[in-house]
Design a protein around this motif. Sequence first.
Motif, short mmCIF file in Angstrom:
data_model
loop_
_atom_site.label_atom_id
_atom_site.label_comp_id
_atom_site.label_asym_id
_atom_site.label_seq_id
_atom_site.Cartn_x
_atom_site.Cartn_y
_atom_site.Cartn_z
N TYR A 68 54.51 43.09 35.10
CA TYR A 68 54.57 42.44 33.66
C TYR A 68 55.78 42.66 33.21
O TYR A 68 56.51 43.96 33.41
CB TYR A 68 53.50 43.50 32.73
N ASN A 154 43.80 43.82 35.22
CA ASN A 154 42.62 43.24 34.18
C ASN A 154 41.36 44.14 34.07
O ASN A 154 41.07 44.87 34.91
CB ASN A 154 42.16 42.07 34.99
N ALA A 156 37.29 44.05 32.39
CA ALA A 156 36.32 43.29 31.82
C ALA A 156 35.39 44.30 30.98
O ALA A 156 34.85 45.40 31.59
CB ALA A 156 35.34 42.39 32.53
N GLY A 185 37.18 45.92 37.14
CA GLY A 185 38.63 45.26 36.92
C GLY A 185 39.34 45.78 38.05
O GLY A 185 38.98 46.23 39.08
N HIS A 187 43.17 43.79 39.61
CA HIS A 187 44.44 43.14 39.41
C HIS A 187 44.34 41.72 39.80
O HIS A 187 43.72 41.30 40.82
CB HIS A 187 45.50 43.78 40.39
N PRO A 188 45.07 40.77 39.12
CA PRO A 188 45.29 39.29 39.54
C PRO A 188 46.03 39.55 41.09
O PRO A 188 46.92 40.29 41.09
CB PRO A 188 46.13 38.63 38.65
N MET A 216 44.71 34.63 36.55
CA MET A 216 44.42 35.73 35.60
C MET A 216 43.09 35.75 35.49
O MET A 216 42.51 36.66 35.12
CB MET A 216 45.62 35.52 34.37
N SER A 219 40.59 36.00 38.58
CA SER A 219 40.44 37.31 39.18
C SER A 219 39.43 38.13 38.54
O SER A 219 38.82 39.04 39.09
CB SER A 219 41.88 37.86 39.39
N ILE A 220 39.35 38.27 37.18
CA ILE A 220 38.64 39.13 36.42
C ILE A 220 37.28 38.79 36.74
O ILE A 220 36.37 39.52 36.73
CB ILE A 220 38.82 39.16 34.94
N GLU A 223 36.48 40.15 40.03
CA GLU A 223 36.16 41.69 40.07
C GLU A 223 34.85 42.03 39.32
O GLU A 223 34.14 42.91 40.08
CB GLU A 223 37.30 42.25 39.11
#
Length: 267
Positions: A68, A154, A156, A185, A187-188, A216, A219-220, A223
């Motif tokens: 980031y 990430n 959820a 969750g 990581h992407p 992004m 990936s979630i 997960e």
Amino acid sequence: MEQEADSAYKLLLSCPHGFSSSQVSVVFDGSYDRVPHPDTNLENSISEIWDSRVQNNKSLFNGQKFRYGGHIMRGEGGSSVESHVCLHLGLTDYRTFVGTNLNPLWEKFLVPSEVHKYADHVCLASFYPHYCKYSVELGDDVIQCQHTASPLGNGAVVETSDKKILLLQRSNNVGEFPGHFVFPGGHPEPQDAGITSHPCGSTDSEFINHKVSQEMFDSITREVVEEIGVPSESLIELENMASKMPGCHQGGFALYKLMVEAMNNIP
């Protein structure tokens, strides 16, 4: 919702109504990679900590992560333009995350406040040679954390049909927040987007930025599918567990409450 001054998290972006994939874009560029710290001994501690952790836990695995590097928000504050966020992302890896963000000396990796508080007026090259690219265009958080891995994660918030929230308890045999209660969750993953390095030459940057943005969201979903397989007794009252969660997941809970409040206020 007010955020306590000594909170374990900081909401860099509040989006109670959420964003669709069309409202999120990415600029993936090497300029958002981590800047090595000028203190050689501190920089060398990254390898030392990683080697020590791996020696004690053979299951640890180093892999690339997106880093980031800031964001730009458009269309907020009552604007008639649809809200849109553009994330600035570079590359880092899990080893550097363990050696910087999770380093016992992590605060030493931060740019001192007497440096970054003047960012609106001077270039940081005055304090850190060769770092002139980190100047007035970057926010305080980005400048302060330029020496940390700061991987993009990430998470959820999974709400069941009977209004329960699902949490997972991490294994004690992991490198990050062992034993903590967390949201599903991770990581992407750059490799899942077909990325191993920054593009060179005339590579279609717009296409790559789109692939990173899509990862992004993809990936979630992965997960959640991979991690949720728990019995019903694991569904607990979230309010009572929030204090036992790492700061970044407390932030996720705060966002969830903002979303619920926003939905309740819809006529």
